[in-house]
Write an enzyme that holds these catalytic residues in place. Structure first.
Site, PDB file in Angstrom:
ATOM      1  N   LYS A  34       2.410  -9.843  -2.966  1.00 24.11           N
ATOM      2  CA  LYS A  34       3.730  -9.649  -2.461  1.00 24.11           C
ATOM      3  C   LYS A  34       3.610  -8.995  -1.117  1.00 24.11           C
ATOM      4  O   LYS A  34       2.811  -7.890  -1.073  1.00 24.11           O
ATOM      5  CB  LYS A  34       4.427  -8.719  -3.374  1.00 24.11           C
ATOM      6  CG  LYS A  34       5.679  -8.651  -3.009  1.00 24.11           C
ATOM      7  CD  LYS A  34       6.756  -9.818  -2.870  1.00 24.11           C
ATOM      8  CE  LYS A  34       7.900  -9.574  -1.860  1.00 24.11           C
ATOM      9  NZ  LYS A  34       7.524 -10.445  -0.609  1.00 24.11           N
ATOM     10  N   LYS A  58      -0.838  -0.100  -0.244  1.00 21.93           N
ATOM     11  CA  LYS A  58       0.663   0.543  -0.332  1.00 21.93           C
ATOM     12  C   LYS A  58       1.176   0.256  -1.541  1.00 21.93           C
ATOM     13  O   LYS A  58       1.767   1.209  -2.246  1.00 21.93           O
ATOM     14  CB  LYS A  58       1.468  -0.296   0.661  1.00 21.93           C
ATOM     15  CG  LYS A  58       1.878   0.321   2.074  1.00 21.93           C
ATOM     16  CD  LYS A  58       3.081  -0.385   2.681  1.00 21.93           C
ATOM     17  CE  LYS A  58       3.140   0.144   4.150  1.00 21.93           C
ATOM     18  NZ  LYS A  58       4.298  -0.358   4.821  1.00 21.93           N
ATOM     19  N   LYS A  70       0.143 -11.308   2.357  1.00 23.40           N
ATOM     20  CA  LYS A  70       1.004 -11.408   3.809  1.00 23.40           C
ATOM     21  C   LYS A  70       0.852 -12.759   4.207  1.00 23.40           C
ATOM     22  O   LYS A  70      -0.316 -13.392   4.058  1.00 23.40           O
ATOM     23  CB  LYS A  70       0.235 -10.417   4.777  1.00 23.40           C
ATOM     24  CG  LYS A  70       1.460 -10.104   5.797  1.00 23.40           C
ATOM     25  CD  LYS A  70       2.031  -8.848   5.448  1.00 23.40           C
ATOM     26  CE  LYS A  70       3.052  -8.514   6.455  1.00 23.40           C
ATOM     27  NZ  LYS A  70       3.901  -7.564   6.094  1.00 23.40           N
ATOM     28  N   THR A 145      14.450   2.527   3.680  1.00 22.66           N
ATOM     29  CA  THR A 145      12.943   3.093   4.144  1.00 22.66           C
ATOM     30  C   THR A 145      13.242   4.517   5.090  1.00 22.66           C
ATOM     31  O   THR A 145      12.405   5.194   4.749  1.00 22.66           O
ATOM     32  CB  THR A 145      12.422   1.819   5.271  1.00 22.66           C
ATOM     33  OG1 THR A 145      12.039   0.971   4.582  1.00 22.66           O
ATOM     34  CG2 THR A 145      11.012   2.545   5.670  1.00 22.66           C
TER      35      THR A 145
HETATM   36  P1  NAD Z   1      13.411  -1.489  14.752  1.00 25.35           P
HETATM   37  O1  NAD Z   1      13.178  -2.543  15.519  1.00 25.35           O
HETATM   38  O2  NAD Z   1      14.602  -1.571  14.012  1.00 25.35           O
HETATM   39  O3  NAD Z   1      13.607  -0.275  15.436  1.00 25.35           O
HETATM   40  C1  NAD Z   1      12.618   0.375  16.556  1.00 25.35           C
HETATM   41  C2  NAD Z   1      13.427   1.232  17.276  1.00 25.35           C
HETATM   42  O4  NAD Z   1      12.190   1.837  18.238  1.00 25.35           O
HETATM   43  C3  NAD Z   1      14.331   1.137  18.167  1.00 25.35           C
HETATM   44  O5  NAD Z   1      15.057   2.000  18.190  1.00 25.35           O
HETATM   45  C4  NAD Z   1      13.589   0.788  19.590  1.00 25.35           C
HETATM   46  O6  NAD Z   1      14.625   1.017  20.682  1.00 25.35           O
HETATM   47  C5  NAD Z   1      12.909   1.931  19.184  1.00 25.35           C
HETATM   48  N1  NAD Z   1      11.485   1.864  20.278  1.00 25.35           N
HETATM   49  C6  NAD Z   1      11.133   0.686  20.742  1.00 25.35           C
HETATM   50  N2  NAD Z   1       9.926   1.004  21.682  1.00 25.35           N
HETATM   51  C7  NAD Z   1      10.303   2.412  22.007  1.00 25.35           C
HETATM   52  C8  NAD Z   1       9.442   3.240  22.726  1.00 25.35           C
HETATM   53  N3  NAD Z   1       8.574   2.883  23.693  1.00 25.35           N
HETATM   54  N4  NAD Z   1       9.963   4.768  22.754  1.00 25.35           N
HETATM   55  C9  NAD Z   1      10.866   4.838  21.983  1.00 25.35           C
HETATM   56  N5  NAD Z   1      11.711   4.120  20.918  1.00 25.35           N
HETATM   57  C10 NAD Z   1      11.192   2.979  21.040  1.00 25.35           C
HETATM   58  O7  NAD Z   1      12.271  -1.488  13.943  1.00 25.35           O
HETATM   59  P2  NAD Z   1      12.099  -0.562  12.392  1.00 25.35           P
HETATM   60  O8  NAD Z   1      12.271  -1.616  11.169  1.00 25.35           O
HETATM   61  O9  NAD Z   1      12.850   0.638  12.516  1.00 25.35           O
HETATM   62  O10 NAD Z   1      10.618  -0.198  12.442  1.00 25.35           O
HETATM   63  C11 NAD Z   1      10.032   1.125  13.145  1.00 25.35           C
HETATM   64  C12 NAD Z   1       8.509   1.197  12.473  1.00 25.35           C
HETATM   65  O11 NAD Z   1       8.653   1.209  11.050  1.00 25.35           O
HETATM   66  C13 NAD Z   1       7.607  -0.050  12.626  1.00 25.35           C
HETATM   67  O12 NAD Z   1       6.182   0.553  12.846  1.00 25.35           O
HETATM   68  C14 NAD Z   1       7.564  -0.772  11.564  1.00 25.35           C
HETATM   69  O13 NAD Z   1       6.566  -1.572  10.966  1.00 25.35           O
HETATM   70  C15 NAD Z   1       7.743   0.560  10.340  1.00 25.35           C
HETATM   71  N6  NAD Z   1       8.274   0.106   9.121  1.00 25.35           N
HETATM   72  C16 NAD Z   1       9.539  -0.208   8.951  1.00 25.35           C
HETATM   73  C17 NAD Z   1      10.071  -0.593   7.697  1.00 25.35           C
HETATM   74  C18 NAD Z   1      11.478  -1.197   7.636  1.00 25.35           C
HETATM   75  O14 NAD Z   1      12.039  -1.403   6.424  1.00 25.35           O
HETATM   76  N7  NAD Z   1      12.401  -1.527   8.512  1.00 25.35           N
HETATM   77  C19 NAD Z   1       9.228  -0.324   6.666  1.00 25.35           C
HETATM   78  C20 NAD Z   1       8.026   0.020   6.816  1.00 25.35           C
HETATM   79  C21 NAD Z   1       7.645   0.285   8.059  1.00 25.35           C
END
Ligand code: NAD
Length: 372
Positions: A34, A58, A70, A145
């Site tokens: 998964k 994880k 994946k 998250t």
């Molecule tokens: P998202 O696309 O919803 O949000 C990303 C945010 O980061 C946005 O606000 C964007 O403007 C900002 N951003 C982008 N470039 C930037 C920069 N240079 N400086 C400052 N801010 C910047 O993405 P997300 O889902 O919130 O994911 C963020 C991180 O968390 C990623 O590394 C992702 O892999 C990880 N993650 C997400 C989840 C989930 O459930 N969404 C789960 C585990 C890990």
């Protein structure tokens, strides 16, 4: 490839639609494979294999019984032919799904795509991440998250007598905004935030509810409302705050950054925000780090609930998801910080060791040869 996996790698293509994709099932000793499904023009086998391995660890760290896997499709998610390509990809994997792998969301795939996958395979359980209207668990919308990141931060803060301290958050997307909302609720003072459009800071504390409602209206451009509070992009990690939450990009804190950081606690909302060198420097400096696959595991806990709900006629109870995320992430955070301290290793090393111990035990019990 090593002794942990992968167990299966299947590359598929179709000249008619131009589809090229891969499924990597890394290790299923603790359960069915998964992990999310990514669509990007640059996807390759190695990238998907690395992400599948991360999923193996994880699941083991949160102690939930799924295996690491994946899938990736090498295509532009904006393509007008996205649906055709996606349908072709999943059709080719009908032999493995859902017995050995269940699709889910990752970069480039939306809830609507998950609905298409289930339609193509004629199976409501082929993919999780489907829309609420189809009985799915919309975990990005719920902010699970980010909520979990804040719960992990609060647990670690309590151990360092930092409850209610100042917090700086990089990224205000699905993870960052939900972490800010929960930290505000728990009484922390959010003093800096950023988006791709810029960074803002206020040493006296930002008005989080106002930021959340502006985000709803203008997205990343909420920072444009505060010209007087603007700081250089990237500086939000180095403001005067006890807690820093990188929740946007990978590789944002290297060795130099780790030496310059003023915070006493780093909680990794994003995946891979700190380099191994940075982790070691932070450990030597006495700065606690809650590793990504502990702090952002709210996503996998929600995915576990979504797996359960796949064939159920009842809507999933979201209260139970939040309660489980809080309980598991707090317990894991305390355990990993404690183990890292007692063994004088980084928290990343401690978390990986715990995951390997659990996966190794499952392999042994199943009579599979053990990694040396
Ligand atoms: P998202 O696309 O919803 O949000 C990303 C945010 O980061 C946005 O606000 C964007 O403007 C900002 N951003 C982008 N470039 C930037 C920069 N240079 N400086 C400052 N801010 C910047 O993405 P997300 O889902 O919130 O994911 C963020 C991180 O968390 C990623 O590394 C992702 O892999 C990880 N993650 C997400 C989840 C989930 O459930 N969404 C789960 C585990 C890990």
């Amino acid at each position: 490839m090593d002794e942990w996996g992968p167990e299966k790698v299947i590359a598929v293509s179709d000249t008619k639609t131009g589809m090229k994709g891969v499924l990597v099932i890394d290790n299923t000793s603790r359960g069915v494979g998964k992990g999310g499904t990514r669509m990007q023009p640059t996807v390759d086998v190695e990238e998907i294999a690395r992400l599948a391995r991360v999923m193996t660890w994880k699941w083991a760290v949160v102690d939930l019984f799924h295996g690491g896997a994946k899938a990736g499709v090498q295509a532009d998610p904006e393509s007008p032919h996205k649906e055709e390509i996606l349908r072709s990809f999943v059709r080719k994997l009908s032999g493995e799904v859902p017995a050995e792998y269940v699709f889910g969301l990752d970069m480039g795939l939306t809830e609507d795509d998950a609905a298409i996958i289930n339609d193509e395979l004629g199976d409501r359980g082929a993919s999780v991440g489907t829309p609420h209207a189809l009985g799915g668990v919309p975990y990005d919308q719920l902010g699970v998250t980010g909520f979990g990141v804040a719960e992990a931060a609060d647990e670690a803060a309590a151990l360092q007598h930092l409850r209610g301290a100042r917090v700086a958050i990089q990224g205000f997307g699905a993870v960052g905004h939900a972490a800010a909302a929960r930290l505000d609720e728990l009484g922390y003072q959010v003093v800096a935030i950023s988006t791709a459009a810029g960074a803002i800071a206020d040493p006296t504390g930002l008005d989080v509810p106002a930021l959340l409602s502006r985000r709803h209206e203008v997205g990343d451009h909420l920072v444009d409302d505060f010209p007087d509070l603007r700081i250089e992009p990237g500086e939000e990690l180095y403001v005067d705050a006890e807690i820093v939450v990188p929740a946007a990009l990978q590789d944002v804190i290297d060795g130099r950054g780790a030496s310059a950081l003023r915070a006493q606690l780093v909680v990794e909302g994003a995946n891979l925000p700190t380099s191994p060198q940075a982790q070691e420097i932070l450990r030597e400096r006495g700065v606690s780090v809650v590793p990504d696959f502990v702090a952002n595991a709210g996503g996998v806990v929600s995915a576990a609930f979504a797996m359960e709900a796949r064939y159920s006629p009842f809507r999933p109870e979201t209260d139970a998801i939040f309660a489980t995320v809080s309980e598991k992430l707090r317990a894991n955070t305390a355990q990993i910080l404690q183990e890292a301290r007692s063994r004088s290793v980084t928290t990343h090393q401690a978390a990986r060791a715990l995951a390997q111990e659990r996966v190794g035990e499952a392999m042994r019990l199943r009579g599979r040869s053990l990694p040396r």
